[in-house]
Design a protein around this motif. Structure first.
Motif, PDB file in Angstrom:
ATOM      1  N   TYR A   1       0.816  -1.209   0.000  1.00  0.00           N
ATOM      2  CA  TYR A   1       0.000   0.000   0.000  1.00  0.00           C
ATOM      3  C   TYR A   1       0.848   1.256   0.000  1.00  0.00           C
ATOM      4  CZ  TYR A   1      -3.863  -3.044   0.718  1.00  0.00           C
ATOM      5  OH  TYR A   1      -4.777  -4.026   0.553  1.00  0.00           O
TER       6      TYR A   1
ATOM      7  N   PHE B   1      -7.764   2.261   7.326  1.00  0.00           N
ATOM      8  CA  PHE B   1      -8.085   1.361   6.219  1.00  0.00           C
ATOM      9  C   PHE B   1      -7.255   0.087   6.308  1.00  0.00           C
ATOM     10  CE2 PHE B   1      -9.746   0.517   2.090  1.00  0.00           C
ATOM     11  CZ  PHE B   1      -8.736  -0.101   1.375  1.00  0.00           C
TER      12      PHE B   1
ATOM     13  N   MET C   1      -8.124  -3.880   6.911  1.00  0.00           N
ATOM     14  CA  MET C   1      -7.688  -4.901   5.952  1.00  0.00           C
ATOM     15  C   MET C   1      -6.840  -5.973   6.602  1.00  0.00           C
ATOM     16  SD  MET C   1      -8.998  -4.123   3.148  1.00  0.00           S
ATOM     17  CE  MET C   1      -8.150  -4.705   1.727  1.00  0.00           C
TER      18      MET C   1
ATOM     19  N   ASP D   1      -0.552 -10.590  -4.371  1.00  0.00           N
ATOM     20  CA  ASP D   1      -0.596 -10.462  -5.824  1.00  0.00           C
ATOM     21  C   ASP D   1      -1.651  -9.466  -6.265  1.00  0.00           C
ATOM     22  OD1 ASP D   1      -2.287 -13.641  -6.294  1.00  0.00           O
ATOM     23  OD2 ASP D   1      -2.376 -12.141  -4.718  1.00  0.00           O
ATOM     24  N   VAL D   2      -1.849  -8.504  -5.405  1.00  0.00           N
ATOM     25  CA  VAL D   2      -2.806  -7.461  -5.769  1.00  0.00           C
ATOM     26  C   VAL D   2      -2.218  -6.602  -6.867  1.00  0.00           C
ATOM     27  CG1 VAL D   2      -3.678  -5.275  -4.903  1.00  0.00           C
ATOM     28  CG2 VAL D   2      -4.070  -7.347  -3.628  1.00  0.00           C
TER      29      VAL D   2
ATOM     30  N   MET E   1      -6.075  -0.579  -8.304  1.00  0.00           N
ATOM     31  CA  MET E   1      -6.548  -0.154  -7.005  1.00  0.00           C
ATOM     32  C   MET E   1      -6.893   1.309  -7.010  1.00  0.00           C
ATOM     33  SD  MET E   1      -4.308  -2.289  -4.372  1.00  0.00           S
ATOM     34  CE  MET E   1      -5.205  -1.504  -3.106  1.00  0.00           C
ATOM     35  N   ARG E   2      -7.892   1.622  -6.281  1.00  0.00           N
ATOM     36  CA  ARG E   2      -8.349   2.997  -6.374  1.00  0.00           C
ATOM     37  C   ARG E   2      -8.408   3.697  -5.038  1.00  0.00           C
ATOM     38  NH1 ARG E   2     -12.531   0.765  -8.157  1.00  0.00           N
ATOM     39  NH2 ARG E   2     -12.121  -0.389 -10.045  1.00  0.00           N
TER      40      ARG E   2
ATOM     41  N   ILE F   1     -14.841  -6.821  -0.008  1.00  0.00           N
ATOM     42  CA  ILE F   1     -13.507  -6.314   0.319  1.00  0.00           C
ATOM     43  C   ILE F   1     -12.645  -6.283  -0.935  1.00  0.00           C
ATOM     44  CG2 ILE F   1     -11.436  -6.716   1.658  1.00  0.00           C
ATOM     45  CD1 ILE F   1     -13.483  -5.916   3.490  1.00  0.00           C
TER      46      ILE F   1
ATOM     47  N   ILE G   1     -13.552  -3.381  -2.958  1.00  0.00           N
ATOM     48  CA  ILE G   1     -13.032  -2.114  -2.424  1.00  0.00           C
ATOM     49  C   ILE G   1     -11.572  -1.956  -2.783  1.00  0.00           C
ATOM     50  CG2 ILE G   1     -12.443  -0.923  -0.296  1.00  0.00           C
ATOM     51  CD1 ILE G   1     -15.031  -1.780   0.843  1.00  0.00           C
ATOM     52  N   CYS G   2     -10.854  -3.067  -2.715  1.00  0.00           N
ATOM     53  CA  CYS G   2      -9.451  -2.985  -3.089  1.00  0.00           C
ATOM     54  C   CYS G   2      -9.269  -2.818  -4.576  1.00  0.00           C
ATOM     55  CB  CYS G   2      -8.739  -4.292  -2.745  1.00  0.00           C
ATOM     56  SG  CYS G   2      -8.327  -4.417  -1.044  1.00  0.00           S
ATOM     57  N   GLY G   3     -10.307  -3.062  -5.309  1.00  0.00           N
ATOM     58  CA  GLY G   3     -10.169  -3.031  -6.747  1.00  0.00           C
ATOM     59  C   GLY G   3      -9.467  -4.257  -7.278  1.00  0.00           C
ATOM     60  N   HIS G   4      -9.480  -5.296  -6.469  1.00  0.00           N
ATOM     61  CA  HIS G   4      -8.677  -6.463  -6.826  1.00  0.00           C
ATOM     62  C   HIS G   4      -9.593  -7.540  -7.372  1.00  0.00           C
ATOM     63  CE1 HIS G   4      -6.216  -9.925  -6.420  1.00  0.00           C
ATOM     64  NE2 HIS G   4      -6.800 -10.370  -5.337  1.00  0.00           N
TER      65      HIS G   4
END
Lengths: 203, 807
Positions: free
Chosen positions: A12, A72, A76, A190-191, A196-197, B536, B539-542
């Motif tokens: 992040y 946030f 998570m 592996d995001v 991502m926004r 979730i 939200i992460c866009g994943h």
């Protein structure tokens, strides 16, 4: 707590720098405006969970108006998965953490128990996308589920006793078959950072 | 002439068998009671064996008998014109019925064997059934050989692949637990594809090397080219689903390991098919070029995906057809079986993977078909599948034994021992190596114990043998050597590994299967988690795992279900469907266990709805029940049915015979029936002076249909073990006295009861002081009669619509 944050903060961190979210303090509207969430029956609860102070593990109650990046990530962090090196006690702790998160989602008035009304609400939300047929059955299902919790945890009740609600211990008890520590996770590593926004729609 | 011989020797055999069974009497005194029973069974078996031997003996010379009949006919034809023979009062025409008779004898033998093993509990505890069956096959084959007759080629490849294998695979595919399967699909695929390839090449290559080394010693090994070695490697490397099923069923291992090994055994079929055909084609020519290799890879994709596609198409066709069967319920199961079988045959026609087609067909059609068909059809399908697959499996193992005796064998010490060792080594290395790579991508890592079980569970079975059998002798002079080696490996894995895996599992304390059934809380939270995690991820866009699964589910709900599911049920969400199934199951348990008359057996919980409802004045209309609210019209219907059926059930009790079962009035009103029964039970409770300590007993202890482990291992199967805590208790609650409903039903009851005093579960209102025991025994006797009427043990509460199978 710092260590747990550090582990998840890395991907992040890059993200923050890349997208320039440094000034970010997201509000509920920001999260609510994510289009993909529209189809999710649990939309409101999920968004509320991010703003719930109880999930910050700082022993506060109430809700934020806006959350920052730290909060946030804190939320998570409930979705980490155990590795091969995680010991038994750490797994226990993780499981409790995750169950606590779920419990907080159900227990909206923060009285430490999930009452029948709250549970009904949960089931109704789950079935909210299924129309009227769903709503009728939701009540019955919630009743049956509550009955089951009561039966498993407090098997001998006199006819005049009243089962107040599901406490955290009972909650743990009924869900112990689900192995929460492995089920409740998403893969962070592996995001894809480009998609991502940060909770804000790209303008 | 044969008749005379036949009459004489059974006696002789019986005497020898009587002499041979002193071991029965040597058993401990506790089992002495069943000694006559066992002795009788042994006798039946032996007589049957004798019968088999001589029948097969007669069968082995079909030409002779055929000729006989032909001559006979010719003779009669001529005889018409010439002389008149005496009219034959009793004639023997074996050839006429030969084939079906033999088939039936084999099936009967298989079934009697199964019975027999379960009468000897100690043995079946130590030795897995598959071993015993192979031994029986050996015995039968031996007897046939001793009798001097030619052993029939029973494990004919066509028979095996077209008749014996499909039921087992269909059973596996239809009841495949989709959720764990999909969750572990990556792992399973890697084990199936990469693992099998590794095994094949490793074994084939090293065998070739050994053959090269063996110069001069044994000349037959010299001639073994690389390609035949690789072909042999590919035949022997595949883990066999039949053997895995047979052994793993009895050890009740945890779901993850089971699905990994079993899934691997199913999916490696595609690899095996491709490798087999590739090497078979080219071993004549002698070389395989890179081009061929490349084509092989493409062929693999075609075979695998093509098989799945064919299966899926037929699955959808079957689902679509089942949408219209509401008026012809009787043939519903037939559609399931026929479509699946055709899918298998179609795939085999194109040399695609028939096994994968069958699995895909079963898995695709199941959620839709189950939503469409009646309760009875569901039970029929389940039972037929279990029955066929059970018999098939038994026959396969027996035939394996018979075929072993038959030969032809060519024993070569080096070849066989090296093969066995290489199989083990290759498997271990393969599993360990692959797990190391796989664990990097898995969340739930595979521990060393898991790896050991996966490696140890790689059993070979009849598929390998049949593939070897299919080889033509002229192309492959080493065929007999191959067959011998294959049989040895099969015996080794089934006997040694099969027998020792159970104690090893205990020793290593590997996690066992969860016996508890899915509870409604778990179901609610599983769904909750699904949505939560999808949210979730959004939200992460994943776009992860959950995102796609959610998309698939939505697509399914929006379009597919509307097409394939008839009527209202297409809109029924998963949770509700699950809840209804669970209710139904509870209700049936209720009925079969005596309708609440008996005191609770397993779960002495005194919690009832009253305890969880907050105390307040109940609103005048609503009655709190742990049942879905019934619309008004339905309640009326129910009352009417209640009334009329109270009389019908009494009639049934008086005259139990075959015909009342056939003319079953409940064909389509089953759920109404159940609800009615539940009302009857509620009634009874009220009559017992509002005694609210009654609970639904968890499970009946003597369901007449308890069968082998396979049924019990279906996690959703009707379990006869008394359950532990996780069965949701549906409380029959107390309607508040002001409710209009109770009063009406009460009147109904009174009226009906006055006419007859011997009811099913109706008793005249008695005081609570009446000992419940006498009620129990009478109730129990009546219950027995009812149980015989309702002797199918109900549907299983499935997890949710898209997930079948075993834990």
């Amino acid at each position: 707590m710092g260590a747990s944050q550090a582990r998840t903060e890395h991907p992040y961190q890059d993200l923050m720098d890349k997208t320039g979210c440094n000034d970010m303090f997201g509000s509920k509207e920001d999260l609510a405006s994510i289009p993909a969430l529209d189809n999710n029956p649990l939309r409101k609860q999920i968004i509320t969970a991010f703003f719930d102070k109880r999930n910050q593990h700082e022993n506060q109650v109430g809700f934020f108006e806006e959350i920052g990046f730290e909060q946030f990530v804190m939320v998570m962090s409930h979705f980490r998965a155990p590795t091969l090196k995680t010991s038994e006690e750490e797994r226990e702790v993780m499981r409790k953490e995750k169950l606590r998160f779920l419990f907080n989602m159900h227990d909206t008035d923060n009285d430490g128990t999930i009452t029948l009304e709250e549970y009904r609400k949960v089931v109704e939300e789950l079935l909210s996308k299924s129309g009227a047929l769903g709503l009728e059955a939701a009540k019955a299902i919630a009743d049956a589920a509550m009955l089951e919790v009561a039966s498993t945890n407090v098997p001998h009740m006199a006819p005049d006793d009243f089962y107040e609600g599901i406490t955290f211990e009972h909650f743990e008890q009924i869900l112990k078959g689900l192995e929460m520590e492995t089920r409740m996770h998403i893969r962070f590593l592996d995001v894809d950072t480009t998609t991502m926004r940060c909770g804000k729609t790209t303008s | 002439m044969r008749c005379v011989r036949r009459a004489a020797s059974p006696q002789g055999q019986y005497q020898s068998s009587a002499a041979a069974s002193p071991d029965d009497s040597a058993r401990p005194a506790g089992s002495g009671r069943s000694l006559p029973g066992r002795g009788l069974l042994l006798l039946t078996v032996l007589v049957l064996l004798e019968g088999t031997v001589f029948r097969l003996g007669a069968a082995s010379t079909p030409d002779v008998s055929g000729h006989d009949t032909k001559d006979h006919h010719k003779a009669t034809a001529i005889g018409h014109n010439s002389t008149k023979k005496a009219f034959p009062v009793l004639d023997l025409d074996y050839g006429h019925i030969q084939t079906p008779f033999e088939i039936s004898l084999w099936v009967l033998l298989a079934s009697l064997m199964k019975l027999g093993f379960h009468l000897i509990p100690r043995l079946s505890g130590i030795v897995p059934e598959s071993c015993l069956l192979i031994v029986v096959g050996l015995l039968v084959g031996g007897l046939i050989k001793i009798a001097g007759e030619k052993v029939p080629p029973v494990l004919d490849s066509r028979l095996f692949f077209l008749c014996l294998l499909p039921p087992i695979i269909l059973d596996a595919g239809y009841f495949l637990p989709i959720r764990p399967f999909m969750e572990n699909l990556g792992t399973i695929l890697i084990f199936a594809v990469v693992g099998t390839l590794w095994n094949a090449f490793f074994i084939g290559g090293l065998l070739y090397a050994v053959c090269q080394i063996q110069t001069g010693n044994s000349s037959e090994l010299n001639g073994l080219g690389l390609l035949p070695c690789l072909l042999f490697g590919s035949i022997i490397s595949a883990v066999d689903p039949v053997a895995v099923l047979a052994v793993f069923e009895e050890i009740h291992i945890n779901e993850l390991l089971h699905i990994l090994v079993f899934g691997e055994s199913l999916l490696n079929d595609a690899v095996t098919v491709v490798l087999y055909h590739l090497f078979e084609e080219y071993s004549g020519v002698g070389t395989v070029t890179v081009m061929d290799g490349f084509l092989g890879i493409i062929s693999f994709l075609v075979v695998a995906l093509g098989g799945v596609l064919v299966g899926a198409i037929y699955g959808i066709l079957a689902a679509f057809t089942s949408r219209f069967t509401s008026h012809t319920r009787v043939i519903e199961p037939l559609f399931v079986f026929v479509y699946s079988y055709i899918a298998y045959l179609s795939a085999e026609m194109f040399h695609l993977s028939g096994i994968m087609a069958l699995i895909a067909c079963g898995a695709v059609m199941r959620p839709y078909v189950e939503a469409n068909i009646s309760h009875k059809s569901h039970t029929t399908i389940k039972y037929f599948l279990k029955m066929w697959s059970s018999v098939s499996e038994t026959l396969i193992f027996i035939f394996l034994g018979v075929a072993t005796v038959d030969g032809p064998h060519f024993w070569n010490w080096t070849f066989v021992t090296v093969t066995v060792i290489l199989c083990l080594v290759a498997r271990v290395i393969g599993v360990v190596g692959l797990t190391y790579i796989i664990n990097k991508f898995r969340i739930v890592k595979l521990t060393t114990k898991d790896q050991f079980i996966i490696a140890y569970g790689g059993l070979r079975g009849a598929i390998a043998f049949s593939l070897g059998f299919l080889l033509k002798e002229d192309h492959f002079p080493e065929r007999n050597m191959f067959l011998t080696a294959i049989i040895t490996v099969i015996f080794f894995t089934v006997f040694v590994q099969g027998m020792t895996i159970k104690p090893l599992v205990e020793l290593l304390a590997v996690k066992k299967k969860q016996e508890a059934k899915r509870s409604i809380n778990e179901e609610i939270h599983t769904q909750f988690l699904d949505h939560l995690l999808t949210g979730i991820e959004d939200i992460c866009g994943h776009y992860g795992h959950h995102h796609w699964k959610d998309k698939l589910n939505r697509f399914n709900k929006k379009y597919v279900k509307k097409c394939l599911i008839a009527g209202e049920r297409s809109k029924e969400p998963q949770l509700i469907a699950f809840y209804h199934k669970m209710e139904m199951k509870q209700a049936i348990q209720l009925v079969e266990s005596g309708g609440g008359v008996k005191m609770p057996s397993a779960m002495p919980s005194t919690v009832s709805m009253q305890n969880i409802q907050p105390k307040k004045l109940p609103p005048p209309k609503t009655v709190e029940r742990a049942l879905p609210q019934l619309p008004k019209g339905r309640e009326e219907e129910i009352r009417k049915i209640l009334r009329s059926n109270l009389q019908r059930t009494r009639q049934r009790l008086h005259s139990y015979n075959r015909h009342t079962l056939v003319a079953d009035p409940y064909e389509d009103g089953f759920d109404k029936f159940i609800l009615k029964k539940q009302k009857i039970i509620e009634l009874e409770n009220k009559i017992k002076e509002m005694n609210n300590y009654l609970t639904v007993p968890a499970a009946p202890t003597d369901s007449p249909t308890m069968s082998r482990a396979r049924l019990a291992s279906d996690p959703q199967a009707f379990s006869v073990k008394p359950d532990s805590d996780s069965v949701p208790i549906i409380q029959v609650d107390l309607a508040s006295p002001q409710s209009p409903d109770t009063v009406n039903v009460m009147d109904e009851f009174r009226r009906a009861d006055q006419e007859e005093n011997q009811g099913l579960m109706m008793r005249c209102p008695r005081g609570p002081s009446e000992p419940k025991k006498s009620e129990d025994t009478e109730g129990a006797r009546d219950q027995q009669k009812l149980m015989r009427c309702l002797s199918d043990p109900g549907p299983s509460a499935d997890e949710d619509e898209d997930e079948p199978f075993l834990p």
